[in-house]
Write a protein that holds these residues in place. Structure first.
Motif, PDB file in Angstrom:
ATOM      1  N   THR A   4       0.827  -1.199   0.000  1.00 35.74           N
ATOM      2  CA  THR A   4       0.000   0.000   0.000  1.00 35.74           C
ATOM      3  C   THR A   4       0.858   1.245   0.000  1.00 35.74           C
ATOM      4  OG1 THR A   4      -0.113  -0.177   2.398  1.00 35.74           O
ATOM      5  CG2 THR A   4      -1.929  -1.095   1.157  1.00 35.74           C
ATOM      6  N   ALA A 129      -4.250  -8.134  -1.495  1.00 36.33           N
ATOM      7  CA  ALA A 129      -3.073  -7.264  -1.428  1.00 36.33           C
ATOM      8  C   ALA A 129      -2.799  -6.613  -2.778  1.00 36.33           C
ATOM      9  CB  ALA A 129      -1.863  -8.074  -0.972  1.00 36.33           C
ATOM     10  N   ALA A 132      -5.200  -3.761  -3.159  1.00 32.51           N
ATOM     11  CA  ALA A 132      -4.760  -2.635  -2.339  1.00 32.51           C
ATOM     12  C   ALA A 132      -3.616  -1.884  -3.013  1.00 32.51           C
ATOM     13  CB  ALA A 132      -4.335  -3.125  -0.962  1.00 32.51           C
ATOM     14  N   ARG A 133      -2.755  -2.603  -3.713  1.00 28.15           N
ATOM     15  CA  ARG A 133      -1.640  -1.982  -4.428  1.00 28.15           C
ATOM     16  C   ARG A 133      -2.129  -1.219  -5.663  1.00 28.15           C
ATOM     17  NH1 ARG A 133       3.797  -0.534  -4.059  1.00 28.15           N
ATOM     18  NH2 ARG A 133       4.808  -0.764  -6.077  1.00 28.15           N
ATOM     19  N   PRO A 136      -4.798   2.512  -4.343  1.00 21.79           N
ATOM     20  CA  PRO A 136      -4.412   3.016  -3.022  1.00 21.79           C
ATOM     21  C   PRO A 136      -5.414   3.993  -2.404  1.00 21.79           C
ATOM     22  CG  PRO A 136      -3.107   4.078  -4.735  1.00 21.79           C
ATOM     23  CD  PRO A 136      -3.908   3.016  -5.411  1.00 21.79           C
ATOM     24  N   PRO A 138      -8.843   4.996  -0.848  1.00 22.16           N
ATOM     25  CA  PRO A 138      -9.896   4.170  -0.230  1.00 22.16           C
ATOM     26  C   PRO A 138     -11.196   4.112  -1.010  1.00 22.16           C
ATOM     27  CG  PRO A 138      -8.756   5.437   1.451  1.00 22.16           C
ATOM     28  CD  PRO A 138      -8.222   5.911   0.131  1.00 22.16           C
ATOM     29  N   ARG A 141     -10.688   1.984  -3.972  1.00 21.84           N
ATOM     30  CA  ARG A 141     -10.502   0.604  -3.536  1.00 21.84           C
ATOM     31  C   ARG A 141     -11.836  -0.056  -3.205  1.00 21.84           C
ATOM     32  NH1 ARG A 141      -7.371   0.756   1.404  1.00 21.84           N
ATOM     33  NH2 ARG A 141      -5.723   1.501   0.037  1.00 21.84           N
ATOM     34  N   THR A 384     -13.872  -4.749   2.417  1.00 26.17           N
ATOM     35  CA  THR A 384     -13.461  -3.350   2.483  1.00 26.17           C
ATOM     36  C   THR A 384     -13.124  -2.944   3.911  1.00 26.17           C
ATOM     37  OG1 THR A 384     -14.860  -2.818   0.588  1.00 26.17           O
ATOM     38  CG2 THR A 384     -14.169  -0.987   1.976  1.00 26.17           C
ATOM     39  N   VAL A 387      -9.618  -4.732   5.010  1.00 29.23           N
ATOM     40  CA  VAL A 387      -8.431  -4.270   4.288  1.00 29.23           C
ATOM     41  C   VAL A 387      -8.153  -2.799   4.576  1.00 29.23           C
ATOM     42  CG1 VAL A 387      -7.465  -3.868   2.000  1.00 29.23           C
ATOM     43  CG2 VAL A 387      -8.628  -6.018   2.487  1.00 29.23           C
ATOM     44  N   THR A 388      -9.200  -1.982   4.668  1.00 25.20           N
ATOM     45  CA  THR A 388      -9.018  -0.565   4.962  1.00 25.20           C
ATOM     46  C   THR A 388      -8.485  -0.356   6.376  1.00 25.20           C
ATOM     47  OG1 THR A 388     -10.795   0.010   3.430  1.00 25.20           O
ATOM     48  CG2 THR A 388     -10.175   1.670   5.048  1.00 25.20           C
ATOM     49  N   ALA A 395      -1.924  -5.584   4.276  1.00 24.81           N
ATOM     50  CA  ALA A 395      -3.168  -5.889   3.563  1.00 24.81           C
ATOM     51  C   ALA A 395      -3.303  -7.386   3.309  1.00 24.81           C
ATOM     52  CB  ALA A 395      -3.219  -5.133   2.239  1.00 24.81           C
TER      53      ALA A 395
END
Length: 460
Positions: A4, A129, A132-133, A136, A138, A141, A384, A387-388, A395
């Motif tokens: 991230t 992951a 998330a990459r 980035p 939110p 995402r 969500t 991971v957030t 992540a």
């Protein structure tokens, strides 16, 4: 550098292509959890009238290894690079599926399903992951997770329908053959620089991972033995479960790389989300284990007809996660999760009432629709949320914890609901089947109550 990190994300077309491949990989993993459900009667006939316990292990052999290995798979993804782990796992899954189609016996199939679970564990946290990459920001995402969930959720639509059609056409072995082309397409879509994730320095405690897997396997064996009225076997397995749990707890305290990632678990709302994830999969997998048996025995349906009968439950997965993603982006993930748990509770009550009154399809239809919308509302929001909430660079671990909780819930759900079903399959109006379908309602109601409580902030 972490998954991230602040490095500029790839261009939009490359991200869209990569997200499609990531979602397709998860589609393949979920397809394997549902495609076998409608083939249970054919499996029983193929292997000489296998009983409920044997059928349970064909499902739980996959989910228990999947769930336990996810605890470490997230750390592996963060350590070695999520894209490397994802692609290796997808290739292994395709090969393992081809071998499963050639299984010579029920227990050989169970063993191969366990290996598939290990490969599946490598796909899921790595995919989270990678998302998330790729995304980035939110809000972006949340929308990407919704697309991922909608695409992968289509597996729950395709699984029973494709499984029923393939079983009617060529028997249960045909259902494993569809994974090889899916794996090939996934590998093609996720090739290139867009999905590359950096390596990390997270250590991995392999001994703790083995103990976690043993504890889940022994607990499952205990529940299945109880359902088969093998009380001596169940007592031995329960004792071994307690030993494995204690050994795991000691290892977690003494080890330098805890499997359960305290930094993630201490985040506000995460423990409740993990409990909710376990409850959702308990309900989904328990229902998908019992209903095909009920449809075959009480209503006399063929595998293809069983797949069609399950469509009211599975169709919402193709569209509802996109709507849920918008709600999450606007109001946060908790409302959709609580709504989903409420729908699952209502669905379980409707199923129990339907079976108790003679397995009438209108009442079953109510339960199917409520369950479909409940699961497809809760899962994208849970992904969500977790991971957030994850700390920077964790992540993969956060995704692994959520999906481990979900798959452990699925494993226990099949074991518990199967324990209510007597040897063979449930007869029309059989009270055991009614109890089996009400059990998920109780679990989801308890999870909703726990999640609705205000989250405690970590002490400063």
């Amino acid at each position: 550098m972490t998954p991230t990190s602040s490095a500029a994300p790839p261009a939009a077309p490359a991200r869209a292509r990569a997200l499609t491949g990531i979602a397709l990989g998860y589609f393949m993993v979920l397809l394997d959890t549902t495609v076998l459900s409608v083939a249970e009667p054919d499996l029983a006939r193929s292997f000489g009238g296998a009983g409920v316990a044997g059928l349970q292990w064909t499902v739980t052999g996959y989910t228990l290894v999947f769930g336990a290995a996810l605890l470490t798979a997230g750390s592996v993804a963060d350590r070695y690079g999520a894209h490397r782990v994802f692609r290796a796992a997808v290739a292994a899954f395709g090969l393992g599926s081809l071998l499963s189609a050639l299984a010579p016996s029920l227990w050989a199939l169970v063993g191969l399903r366990a290996l598939l679970g290990l490969a599946a564990a490598g796909c899921v946290p790595a995919s989270m992951a990678m998302i998330a990459r790729l995304y980035p920001v939110p809000a972006e995402r949340a929308k990407a997770v919704a697309v991922w969930a909608a695409t992968s959720g289509a597996a729950l639509v395709a699984g029973p329908v494709a499984g029923g059609a393939l079983t009617d056409l060529a028997g249960w072995r045909a259902i494993f053959l569809i994974n090889a082309p899916l794996a090939a397409v996934t590998l093609a879509l996720t090739a290139g620089a867009a999905v590359r994730c950096p390596r990390g320095d997270r250590r991995i405690d392999w001994a703790a991972q083995i103990l976690a897997c043993a504890a889940v396997a022994l607990l499952t064996d205990t529940l299945i033995a109880l359902g088969a009225h093998s009380f001596v076997h169940a007592a031995w397995s329960a004792g071994a479960t307690a030993v494995a749990v204690c050994a795991f707890a000691v290892r977690e305290r003494q080890g330098h790389a805890p499997v359960l990632a305290p930094a993630v678990l201490r985040r506000p709302g995460v423990p409740g989300a993990l409990l909710a994830g376990a409850a959702v999969n308990f309900a989904m997998s328990g229902v998908l284990f019992v209903l095909p048996l009920l449809f075959q025995q009480a209503l006399g349906l063929t595998p293809g007809q069983i797949g069609a009968a399950l469509l009211p439950m599975t169709l919402p997965f193709a569209v509802n996660p996109l709507l849920t993603g918008r709600v999450v982006a606007r109001s946060g993930p908790r409302p959709p999760v609580l709504a989903g748990l409420g729908l699952l509770t209502a669905g379980g009550v409707a199923f129990g009432a339907a079976v108790w009154t003679g397995a009438s399809y209108p009442l079953l239809l109510t339960g199917l629709v409520a369950t479909g919308f409940g699961v497809s509302s809760a899962l994208p929001a849970l992904a969500t949320l977790v991971v957030t909430a994850a700390p920077e660079g964790a992540a993969g671990v956060a995704g692994g914890l959520l999906n481990a909780a979900r798959q452990c819930g699925a494993t226990i759900g099949v074991a518990v609901t199967g324990a209510f079903v007597t040897v063979g399959v449930p007869d029309r109006g059989h009270h055991g089947a009614a109890y089996a379908l009400i059990a998920p309602a109780v679990v989801c109601a308890a999870a909703a109550i726990a999640l609705a409580r205000p989250a405690r902030r970590p002490a400063r």
